[in-house]
Write a protein that holds these residues in place. Structure first.
Motif, mmCIF file in Angstrom:
data_model
loop_
_atom_site.group_PDB
_atom_site.id
_atom_site.type_symbol
_atom_site.label_atom_id
_atom_site.label_comp_id
_atom_site.label_asym_id
_atom_site.label_seq_id
_atom_site.Cartn_x
_atom_site.Cartn_y
_atom_site.Cartn_z
ATOM 1 N N GLN A 1 -3.163 11.378 -16.403
ATOM 2 C CA GLN A 1 -2.403 10.139 -16.309
ATOM 3 C C GLN A 1 -2.232 9.748 -14.854
ATOM 4 N N ARG A 2 -2.455 8.482 -14.567
ATOM 5 C CA ARG A 2 -2.300 7.952 -13.214
ATOM 6 C C ARG A 2 -1.529 6.638 -13.283
ATOM 7 N N ALA A 3 -0.599 6.474 -12.359
ATOM 8 C CA ALA A 3 0.079 5.187 -12.235
ATOM 9 C C ALA A 3 -0.853 4.192 -11.556
ATOM 10 N N LEU A 4 -0.754 2.943 -11.954
ATOM 11 C CA LEU A 4 -1.542 1.879 -11.351
ATOM 12 C C LEU A 4 -0.680 1.101 -10.357
ATOM 13 N N PRO A 5 -1.280 0.512 -9.330
ATOM 14 C CA PRO A 5 -0.478 -0.220 -8.336
ATOM 15 C C PRO A 5 0.180 -1.445 -8.942
ATOM 16 N N ALA A 6 1.146 -1.970 -8.206
ATOM 17 C CA ALA A 6 1.932 -3.091 -8.711
ATOM 18 C C ALA A 6 1.066 -4.300 -9.031
ATOM 19 N N VAL A 7 -0.039 -4.476 -8.301
ATOM 20 C CA VAL A 7 -0.906 -5.622 -8.573
ATOM 21 C C VAL A 7 -1.512 -5.535 -9.960
ATOM 22 N N CYS A 8 -1.494 -4.334 -10.538
ATOM 23 C CA CYS A 8 -2.056 -4.144 -11.879
ATOM 24 C C CYS A 8 -0.966 -3.711 -12.851
ATOM 25 N N ALA A 9 0.212 -4.265 -12.663
ATOM 26 C CA ALA A 9 1.317 -3.908 -13.553
ATOM 27 C C ALA A 9 1.018 -4.306 -14.989
ATOM 28 N N ARG A 10 0.181 -5.309 -15.175
ATOM 29 C CA ARG A 10 -0.256 -5.699 -16.524
ATOM 30 C C ARG A 10 -1.762 -5.499 -16.595
ATOM 31 N N TRP B 1 17.163 3.716 -13.336
ATOM 32 C CA TRP B 1 16.796 4.711 -12.344
ATOM 33 C C TRP B 1 16.006 4.074 -11.207
ATOM 34 N N THR B 2 15.816 4.861 -10.139
ATOM 35 C CA THR B 2 15.018 4.457 -8.988
ATOM 36 C C THR B 2 14.045 5.582 -8.679
ATOM 37 N N GLY B 3 12.783 5.222 -8.474
ATOM 38 C CA GLY B 3 11.773 6.209 -8.122
ATOM 39 C C GLY B 3 11.362 6.065 -6.664
ATOM 40 N N SER B 4 10.905 7.173 -6.085
ATOM 41 C CA SER B 4 10.465 7.159 -4.695
ATOM 42 C C SER B 4 9.263 8.075 -4.557
ATOM 43 N N ASP B 5 8.311 7.651 -3.700
ATOM 44 C CA ASP B 5 7.104 8.440 -3.464
ATOM 45 C C ASP B 5 6.757 8.368 -1.979
ATOM 46 N N VAL B 6 7.631 8.886 -1.143
ATOM 47 C CA VAL B 6 7.446 8.840 0.310
ATOM 48 C C VAL B 6 6.223 9.665 0.701
ATOM 49 N N PRO B 7 5.337 9.133 1.574
ATOM 50 C CA PRO B 7 5.404 7.844 2.272
ATOM 51 C C PRO B 7 4.645 6.739 1.541
ATOM 52 N N LEU C 1 4.166 3.564 -8.976
ATOM 53 C CA LEU C 1 4.953 4.501 -9.760
ATOM 54 C C LEU C 1 5.113 3.962 -11.171
ATOM 55 N N ALA C 2 4.833 4.810 -12.121
ATOM 56 C CA ALA C 2 5.156 4.513 -13.512
ATOM 57 C C ALA C 2 6.099 5.619 -13.983
ATOM 58 N N TYR C 3 6.720 5.400 -15.114
ATOM 59 C CA TYR C 3 7.729 6.337 -15.571
ATOM 60 C C TYR C 3 7.443 6.746 -17.011
ATOM 61 N N GLU C 4 7.470 8.044 -17.222
ATOM 62 C CA GLU C 4 7.320 8.591 -18.565
ATOM 63 C C GLU C 4 8.705 8.947 -19.082
ATOM 64 N N TRP C 5 9.006 8.537 -20.283
ATOM 65 C CA TRP C 5 10.320 8.837 -20.828
ATOM 66 C C TRP C 5 10.196 9.424 -22.224
ATOM 67 N N GLN C 6 11.140 10.284 -22.526
ATOM 68 C CA GLN C 6 11.203 10.934 -23.822
ATOM 69 C C GLN C 6 12.628 10.807 -24.352
ATOM 70 N N ALA D 1 8.956 10.394 -12.895
ATOM 71 C CA ALA D 1 8.078 9.436 -12.232
ATOM 72 C C ALA D 1 6.661 9.994 -12.161
ATOM 73 N N LEU D 2 5.701 9.090 -12.254
ATOM 74 C CA LEU D 2 4.278 9.413 -12.180
ATOM 75 C C LEU D 2 3.671 8.564 -11.066
ATOM 76 N N ASP D 3 2.949 9.209 -10.117
ATOM 77 C CA ASP D 3 2.345 8.420 -9.054
ATOM 78 C C ASP D 3 0.847 8.282 -9.274
ATOM 79 N N TRP D 4 0.177 7.549 -8.385
ATOM 80 C CA TRP D 4 -1.242 7.252 -8.579
ATOM 81 C C TRP D 4 -2.142 8.445 -8.295
ATOM 82 N N ALA D 5 -1.547 9.525 -7.752
ATOM 83 C CA ALA D 5 -2.328 10.740 -7.522
ATOM 84 C C ALA D 5 -2.219 11.708 -8.693
ATOM 85 N N GLY D 6 -1.441 11.346 -9.703
ATOM 86 C CA GLY D 6 -1.283 12.204 -10.864
ATOM 87 C C GLY D 6 -0.119 13.166 -10.763
#
Length: 669
Positions: free
Chosen positions: A229-238, A376-382, A387-392, A435-440
């Motif tokens: 699973q990889r998060a996609l950038p904001a430009v590809c939110a849809r 919630w708020t996610g962070s992926d410094v730097p 960021l996408a979010y998996e919830w259960q 949170a899930l980032d684009w690096a997995g």
């Protein structure tokens, strides 16, 4: 005829796309922003045999494979073949045959043969169908000297996976299922339900790639069931879906026409690439009138070459490499090699994101429309923007252990930073998010539970409130109340209505500020003689559920004998139930009140048995006089009905020969 060849060049940074019909200068090659010495080179293959026309052509490493058909008017009609030739131009075309020696024949002109890593697939006739309303065909796979039959139903639904290891096909029920190309066995695990009634799944090796809600790219290994699973950038939110996948490089289309290229083999950020080609597909797309194939170098130089492709088809090298195959006529095939610039380098992301809950329901929360909300708020410094979010969720019974539900496909992800859950009264709602980032990378889980309380408290009066208030000392009234609830009581709202004795209409209800949301279980009220005091109360629990407002509890304050005017033969004495005095009314005494409003008169008095009196209101004497025997202690409460609610001055006088000891007079509304 238009043919979409769905394959992505495996070399990082290279993409192929056909433009619309555009006039270009000759010769057949041109370059935009080409650096010196960076010109494409071409190899022209021998023409296909006389009498045959190319339908489609594929470049598969050392081989070029073409689907051909008999030229118009040449016997036998509508014959199709699969031909193969060396891609370096060193040999002629030969007919591809299966192990039985039968030439590869197409059951129809559309779709043509598919090629992947030396595996050739083509339609070889009809096949039995388990449903009378669905037609099925036999799809033949030729691989390393062996032949394998795969059933394919529902309008030619079949797709060879990248690398030739997997073939996916539509079954009679319209569900995509994946099989191994070496033995035809179904891959273990669930069918590709998420692809049902959609175009063929995009399979890279044994991984099926999809996008889902929440801007997430999701891969499922069809052999093991493992997920990527990889998060996609904001430009590809849809995301509009996966366009291509090859060797871990996955191209995702985004709403609005942009595309992102995700390298799933490394922990690097996705790349935004141009919306290449009609419909944004990377690969080759030609129409009958198209004559231009554009090759895009998406490396650091981003150069574009235009290749003249006047024939029916073109495509990239399916085995990888910066090459393309194209047709310049019905019989002529050309292989072009394009020099590409260095791939774009990106610093790898080795840091997991974090997620913090900004808002969570209390351990017990109000069931307002059955909804509890987490934010919630996610962070992926730097890094940022992917960021996408998996919830259960879990819905354990109160006091039971929490068992989290497993993620179920892309719908378990969200790109937003909040989730609201509904539930029944007295149920528990639990949520956790990561949170899930684009690096997995994924963060640790953050979550909590809340019990949804939609049950209102039950309020009650703690002690009775007499209809006529006994009076001792200063005239203060304590009103006591209580409530019960499934959780804790949070407070009470008390209202009052104090109506003076002579008011024609009841007073309005009041809500003293100190009596609202009070945690006290009693209120005190100073009262005036002759007034009527009414109270109502409602309870609220700790989460804000309100009980219904109680029915009104009312009491009337009597006039003590000292608070009414007496003329004639009378005297004061000690004793009495109201206050500490009595007034002795002689045979000529007359008692008068101020203006009162009521429908009944209640006298508290005693005297020799029997004692008699009569009542008059504003000079109008009520019929007859009343004679009453005293009780054992001498006191009696005598109720006189006035017939209706009236307003006026009250007159009471003894009748007969006996005196009356008057304690109090109350006028009831």
């Amino acid at each position: 005829m238009s043919v979409l060849r769905r394959a992505l060049v495996a070399v990082p940074g290279l993409a192929l796309v056909a433009a619309g019909a555009v006039a270009i200068p000759s010769p057949s090659l041109a370059a935009d922003e080409a650096a010196p010495g960076a010109e494409p080179t071409t190899v022209t293959l021998p023409p296909v045999p006389d009498g045959w026309d190319v339908m489609t052509v594929d470049l598969d490493g050392p081989d070029v494979v073409a689907s051909v058909r008999t030229s118009e008017g040449a016997p036998p009609p509508a014959t199709t073949r699969v031909l193969r030739a060396p891609s370096d131009g060193s040999g002629d075309w030969t007919v591809v045959t299966d192990p039985s020696g039968t030439p590869a024949l197409g059951d129809a002109l559309d779709p043509p043969a598919q090629v992947a890593a030396g595996v050739i697939g083509y339609y070889a006739g009809s096949a039995p169908s388990p449903r009378p309303d669905v037609m099925c065909s036999s799809y033949r796979l030729l691989r390393a000297g062996t032949a394998l039959e795969i059933p394919a139903c529902r309008s030619a639904g079949i797709e060879l996976g990248w690398g030739g290891r997997v073939v996916s096909s539509l079954d009679a029920d319209g569900v995509w299922r994946a099989r191994r190309t070496d033995d035809g066995s179904l891959l273990p695990g669930r069918p590709l339900v998420e692809h049902s009634n959609q175009p063929a799944p995009i399979i890279d090796g044994t991984t099926s790639w999809t996008t889902g809600a929440g801007a997430v790219l999701r891969g499922v290994d069809l052999a093991t069931g493992a997920t990527v699973q990889r998060a996609l950038p904001a430009v590809c939110a849809r995301a509009s879906g996966v366009l291509q996948a090859a060797d871990g490089q996955v191209l995702v289309g985004c709403a609005g026409g942009d595309s992102v290229l995700v390298d799933t083999t490394r922990s690097v950020a996705p790349r935004l690439v141009p919306a290449i080609g009609e419909l944004g597909a990377v690969g080759v797309r030609l129409s009958a009138s198209s004559g231009l194939l554009r090759v895009h170098d998406l490396g650091v130089a981003h150069r574009t070459w235009s290749l003249l492709a006047t024939g029916p088809d073109a495509g990239p090298d399916l085995a990888g490499g910066p090459r393309a195959v194209l047709t310049t006529s019905a019989r002529q095939v050309v292989v072009a090699t394009v020099p590409v610039s260095a791939p774009v380098t990106t610093t790898e992301d080795v840091t997991a994101p974090t997620v913090a809950l900004d808002r969570r329901p209390a351990p017990v929360s109000r069931r307002a429309s059955g909804v509890a909300t987490w934010e919630w708020t996610g962070s992926d410094v730097p890094y940022s923007g992917a960021l996408a979010y998996e919830w259960q969720t879990a819905t354990p019974a109160p006091g039971a252990a929490v068992v989290w539900s497993a993620s179920s496909g892309p719908e378990a992800f969200t790109g937003s930073a909040s989730v609201s859950l509904s539930g029944d009264d007295r149920s528990r709602a639990c949520l956790r998010v990561r949170a899930l980032d684009w690096a997995g990378h994924v963060s640790t889980w953050q979550g909590s539970c809340t019990e949804l309380d939609g049950t209102a408290p039950v309020v009650r009066w703690s002690d009775p409130l007499p209809r006529v208030l006994p009076r001792r000392g200063p005239l203060f009234l304590d009103v006591r109340y209580a409530a019960t609830d499934v959780h804790r009581i949070g407070g009470f709202d008390v209202t009052r209505r104090i109506t003076p004795a002579g008011a024609r209409e009841p007073a309005a209800w009041e809500s003293p500020a100190a009596w609202q949301r009070t945690t006290a279980t009693r209120v005190s009220q100073r009262l005036e003689p002759g007034s009527e005091a009414c109270f109502r109360v409602r309870a609220r629990d700790e989460v804000g559920n309100l009980s219904p407002t109680s029915a009104a509890r009312c009491t009337t304050v009597p006039f003590d004998d000292r608070e009414v005017a007496v003329t004639g033969s009378s005297r004061r004495t000690t004793g009495g139930r109201v206050g500490d005095t009595l007034t002795v009314l002689g045979t000529t005494a007359v008692l008068r009140t101020g203006t009162v409003t009521g429908s009944q008169v209640l006298l508290t008095a005693r005297g020799s048995t029997p004692f008699c009196f009569r009542v008059a209101l504003d000079g109008r004497t009520l019929p007859g006089s009343r004679c009453v025997a005293s009780s054992s202690d001498g006191y009696r409460q005598v109720r006189v009905a006035l017939g209706r609610t009236v307003t006026g001055r009250l007159r009471i006088e003894p009748t007969g020969s006996r005196s009356i000891l008057l304690d109090s007079v109350a006028v009831l509304r």
